[in-house]
Design an enzyme around this catalytic site. Structure first.
Site, PDB file in Angstrom:
ATOM      1  N   SER A  18       0.843  -1.194   0.000  1.00 24.16           N
ATOM      2  CA  SER A  18       0.000   0.000   0.000  1.00 24.16           C
ATOM      3  C   SER A  18       0.875   1.239   0.000  1.00 24.16           C
ATOM      4  O   SER A  18       1.955   1.253   0.614  1.00 24.16           O
ATOM      5  CB  SER A  18      -0.898   0.025   1.240  1.00 24.16           C
ATOM      6  OG  SER A  18      -1.592   1.248   1.335  1.00 24.16           O
ATOM      7  N   TYR A  68      -1.705  -0.666  10.400  1.00 23.71           N
ATOM      8  CA  TYR A  68      -1.701  -0.998   8.975  1.00 23.71           C
ATOM      9  C   TYR A  68      -0.530  -0.332   8.269  1.00 23.71           C
ATOM     10  O   TYR A  68       0.209  -0.976   7.504  1.00 23.71           O
ATOM     11  CB  TYR A  68      -3.022  -0.566   8.346  1.00 23.71           C
ATOM     12  CG  TYR A  68      -3.140  -0.849   6.868  1.00 23.71           C
ATOM     13  CD1 TYR A  68      -3.422  -2.127   6.409  1.00 23.71           C
ATOM     14  CD2 TYR A  68      -2.972   0.168   5.926  1.00 23.71           C
ATOM     15  CE1 TYR A  68      -3.539  -2.394   5.046  1.00 23.71           C
ATOM     16  CE2 TYR A  68      -3.084  -0.081   4.571  1.00 23.71           C
ATOM     17  CZ  TYR A  68      -3.364  -1.369   4.133  1.00 23.71           C
ATOM     18  OH  TYR A  68      -3.473  -1.615   2.783  1.00 23.71           O
TER      19      TYR A  68
END
Length: 261
Positions: free
Chosen positions: A150, A163
């Site tokens: 990501s 995350y």
């Protein structure tokens, strides 16, 4: 010896980027291992779509990549082929918590998110190494690992601090393993920004997901958002021989968001 078609494992392929990547590989007549944790119906839908698209063989394996024994079970699904040309580490998880809410994440949250997003890809690479090296020996070129990460792991913005940390760790781990496993295995990472899937709606609700999408569309230079399919095309490229001279790269697919100062 008869030629065995392209063989690949795609973790977390019951939906989203994983399913879209599997469908692209299927068009080339690949042999595929489809993996899921909970979404059995979605995995079998993906498998059927791959068969309809021309996959030579499709195997569905349930398994949680945070568990080393499950990683080895997933890889065993490809063992009869005697090689593995590409491993797509797509499985991922998160918890949606505002970054300033330090009480919103427990140690258990961190452990679970890192176990899936960072340790899982490591365990999958370790389990698949022998088959990946067998592919390199047969073809004379490096087998491919593609980690789906990501842009959050680069920018520090994302669904939660845990995350962001897990994806940043995955990005730098890609560089480390690309050095360690060359020349028989090459490893790259795709770092999407916002992807227009149900991921955000499930995590933070329909209204917040729409607000986020609208905000991204307004800000990004390309004035569009990624879909599972557009990200999958980048994964597909890095998994195939057309990118045989690329390793250790973190490729951003964020519509130019990183260009905004």
């Amino acid at each position: 010896m008869s030629q065995i078609s392209f063989c690949a494992i795609v973790t977390g392929s019951s939906s989203g980027v994983g399913a879209a990547t599997a469908r692209l590989l299927a068009r080339d007549g690949a042999r595929l291992v489809i993996n899921y944790v909970h979404n059995r119906e979605g995995a079998h839908d993906t498998a059927e779509a791959c068969r309809q698209s021309g996959a030579a063989e499709v195997v569905v394996v349930q398994g949680d990549v945070s568990r080393d024994e499950d990683c080895r079970k997933i890889v065993r699904g490809a063992a009869p082929w005697g090689k593995l040309d590409a491993l797509i580490n797509n499985a991922g998880t998160t918890k949606h918590v505002q970054h300033g809410n330090l009480g919103g994440l427990s140690a258990e949250d961190f452990q679970r998110i890192f176990a899936v997003n960072t340790i899982g890809p490591y365990q999958m690479i370790r389990a698949a190494r022998t088959l990946l090296e067998a592919s390199a020996k047969r073809s004379g070129r490096a087998a491919a690992v593609v980690n789906v990460s990501s842009a959050a792991g680069i920018s520090g913005d994302g669904s939660s601090v845990a995350y962001v940390g897990s994806k940043a760790a995955l990005n730098i781990m890609t560089l480390s393993l690309a050095k360690a496993l060359a020349p028989t295995i090459r490893i790259n990472t795709v770092c999407p920004g916002y992807i227009d899937t149900s991921w955000y709606a499930k995590g933070c609700g329909e209204e917040r997901a729409k607000q986020l999408r609208d905000s991204v569309l307004e800000k990004v230079p390309l004035k569009t958002v990624s879909t599972a399919e557009t990200v999958a095309h980048v994964v597909y490229f890095l998994a195939n021989s057309g990118s045989s001279n690329i390793t250790g790269e973190n490729v951003r697919t964020d519509e130019g968001m990183h260009l905004i100062s």
